[in-house]
Scaffold this motif. Structure first.
Motif: not given
Length: 228
Positions: A81-110
């Motif tokens: 998820i860190d790799g997916c959230a990292a800035a890319r050339p020509g696209n410095e923004r990401t939609w993966i915020n702290s809540r997304i990380r937390e929620i999908y981390g919970d989904l991963f754990n279950i």
């Protein structure tokens, strides 16, 4: 974005609520990493990859079979998820915020969120993550820092889905990148029919991935594209 935001400023979104949303054809997104809020999205046109129509190029097939990359599943969710959230050339923004990380981390754990990871010389160089329900896999994001690594992850994902009872690979939106592998766009109504059928079935996420040779052999048709 050809999508209809369903609501905003709703009560706290939990992993359980997200699973219910997926089952109804919706998913959460954020405007960018610095915005703590989330909103629901239900695309008017949905991207999917029909598993039996997935295809790769001859060059990519050689790369997958070569053993250049090693593949793992569910061993480094936060690295992916860190790799997916990292800035890319020509696209410095990401939609993966702290809540997304937390929620999908919970989904991963279950056990409802899974990763396919691609390693080169022991380093994570690509991968993807997504959510599973019934026989549906909802792809969320993928990344690469080495050429072809995300493509390799996608090919291994399809091989895993095809051999473990999955019937629906949801990509949310259709992109030029995904269309080269056979992705198509369908109406919301058609998507919900596919989704309902997938939710009536049982699929099991595998404990380990295929080898590169096995993965290429499992794709049908394995190679019909001459594009890189």
């Amino acid at each position: 974005m050809d999508a209809a935001p369903v609501s905003n400023n709703v009560p706290p979104i939990t992993a359980e609520i997200v699973l219910r949303a997926y089952a109804a054809g919706m998913f959460p997104m954020a405007e960018d990493a610095d915005d703590p809020s989330l909103f629901w999205v239900e695309p008017k046109r949905r991207g999917i990859i029909p598993l039996d129509d997935f295809h790769i190029s001859r060059r990519l097939a050689r790369t997958i079979r070569s053993g250049r990359f090693s593949i793992a599943t569910d061993t480094d969710f936060y690295g992916v998820i860190d790799g997916c959230a990292a800035a890319r050339p020509g696209n410095e923004r990401t939609w993966i915020n702290s809540r997304i990380r937390e929620i999908y981390g919970d989904l991963f754990n279950i056990g409802q969120c899974h990763t396919v990871e691609v390693y080169e010389s022991g380093h994570l160089v690509g991968g993807l993550y997504g959510v599973t329900l019934g026989a549906a896999f909802f792809g969320e994001s993928m990344f690469h820092t080495a050429r072809d690594a995300s493509k390799v992850a996608l090919a291994h994902l399809v091989a895993l889905l095809k051999t473990n009872g999955y019937t629906l690979l949801d990509t949310q939106f259709l992109t030029d990148h995904l269309s080269q592998f056979g992705a198509i766009e369908i109406s919301r109504r058609s998507y919900l029919k596919h989704l309902d059928a997938a939710l009536q079935k049982i699929a099991r996420w595998p404990a380990s991935p295929h080898t590169g040779v096995e993965a290429v052999a499992l794709l049908h048709p394995p190679i019909i594209s001459t594009k890189p």
